[in-house]
Design an enzyme around this catalytic site. Structure first.
Site, short mmCIF file in Angstrom:
data_model
loop_
_atom_site.label_atom_id
_atom_site.label_comp_id
_atom_site.label_asym_id
_atom_site.label_seq_id
_atom_site.Cartn_x
_atom_site.Cartn_y
_atom_site.Cartn_z
CG HIS A 97 -35.33 -20.07 -3.20
ND1 HIS A 97 -35.79 -20.58 -2.26
CD2 HIS A 97 -35.55 -18.85 -3.09
CE1 HIS A 97 -36.64 -20.01 -2.02
NE2 HIS A 97 -36.65 -18.38 -2.26
CG HIS A 154 -35.28 -14.45 -4.77
ND1 HIS A 154 -36.30 -14.25 -6.04
CD2 HIS A 154 -35.28 -14.63 -3.38
CE1 HIS A 154 -37.37 -14.75 -4.03
NE2 HIS A 154 -36.10 -15.19 -2.94
P1 5GP Z 1 -38.51 -17.02 -0.77
O1 5GP Z 1 -39.67 -16.14 -0.18
O2 5GP Z 1 -38.20 -18.55 -0.41
O3 5GP Z 1 -37.42 -16.63 -1.25
O4 5GP Z 1 -38.82 -16.85 -2.28
C1 5GP Z 1 -39.45 -18.66 -2.84
C2 5GP Z 1 -39.72 -17.41 -4.61
O5 5GP Z 1 -40.75 -18.72 -5.39
C3 5GP Z 1 -40.67 -16.33 -4.65
O6 5GP Z 1 -40.50 -14.94 -5.49
C4 5GP Z 1 -42.14 -16.94 -5.65
O7 5GP Z 1 -42.86 -16.22 -6.42
C5 5GP Z 1 -41.53 -18.77 -5.74
N1 5GP Z 1 -42.14 -19.45 -6.29
C6 5GP Z 1 -43.32 -19.78 -4.95
N2 5GP Z 1 -44.11 -20.90 -5.33
C7 5GP Z 1 -43.83 -20.92 -6.91
C8 5GP Z 1 -43.52 -21.92 -8.19
O8 5GP Z 1 -44.16 -22.65 -7.67
N3 5GP Z 1 -43.50 -21.86 -9.52
C9 5GP Z 1 -41.69 -20.98 -9.50
N4 5GP Z 1 -41.32 -20.76 -10.47
N5 5GP Z 1 -42.00 -20.55 -8.43
C10 5GP Z 1 -42.57 -20.06 -7.21
#
Ligand code: 5GP
Length: 143
Positions: free
Chosen positions: A104, A106
């Site tokens: 993903h 951001h």
């Molecule tokens: P990472 O740390 O993997 O780059 O970011 C994961 C992101 O996914 C975080 O910013 C977190 O807030 C978001 N996130 C985690 N669980 C969920 C979810 O169930 N739904 C949505 N829409 N975002 C999520």
């Protein structure tokens, strides 16, 4: 060695419609939706539909589709929130800050003098996220 892709990760469940998300954009190869623990107003995520844990195991075609959607959604987010700038980032593996193991990107609208909030901080109010998603969709529709 990098772990295998887990089809039970939360974003795979969102893709399959098994759990809800405030969706803003979808095409054949990508989906964009609001981050549920935003680091700032308008924090949006773009994911590929093809399974990939991160940057390194995604196909070039999938990455190209993600990049195109990131640009499209970033433009809309900037307009929707009248942002002064944008921060775009992507984490790989726990050591790199990743917490959800489906690739993903951001997208965060940024405002002069406003610091970025904490990563995976508090859950946002559902009604607020719904309103923010509607604003991004409106900006996308306006082209
Ligand atoms: P990472 O740390 O993997 O780059 O970011 C994961 C992101 O996914 C975080 O910013 C977190 O807030 C978001 N996130 C985690 N669980 C969920 C979810 O169930 N739904 C949505 N829409 N975002 C999520």
């Amino acid at each position: 060695m990098t772990a295998a892709y887990d089809p039970q990760n939360i974003f795979a469940k969102i893709l399959r419609g098994e759990i809800p998300a405030h969706r803003v954009y979808e095409d054949a190869h990508t989906l964009a939706f609001m981050d549920v623990m935003p680091q700032g107003e308008g924090h949006t995520l773009v994911i590929p539909k093809a399974p990939a844990r991160g940057l390194l195991d995604a196909s070039p075609e999938s990455l190209a589709a993600v990049a195109a959607t990131v640009q499209r959604v970033a433009r809309a987010v900037k307009t929707a929130f009248a942002a002064d700038g944008l921060t775009v980032f992507q984490y790989n593996e726990p050591a790199g800050g990743q917490t959800v193991f489906h690739l993903h990107v951001h997208i965060l609208p940024r405002f002069d003098g406003v610091a970025l909030g904490r990563h995976t901080g508090g859950m946002a109010d559902g009604a607020v996220l719904a309103d923010h998603a509607a604003r991004v969709r409106a900006a996308l529709d306006a082209g």
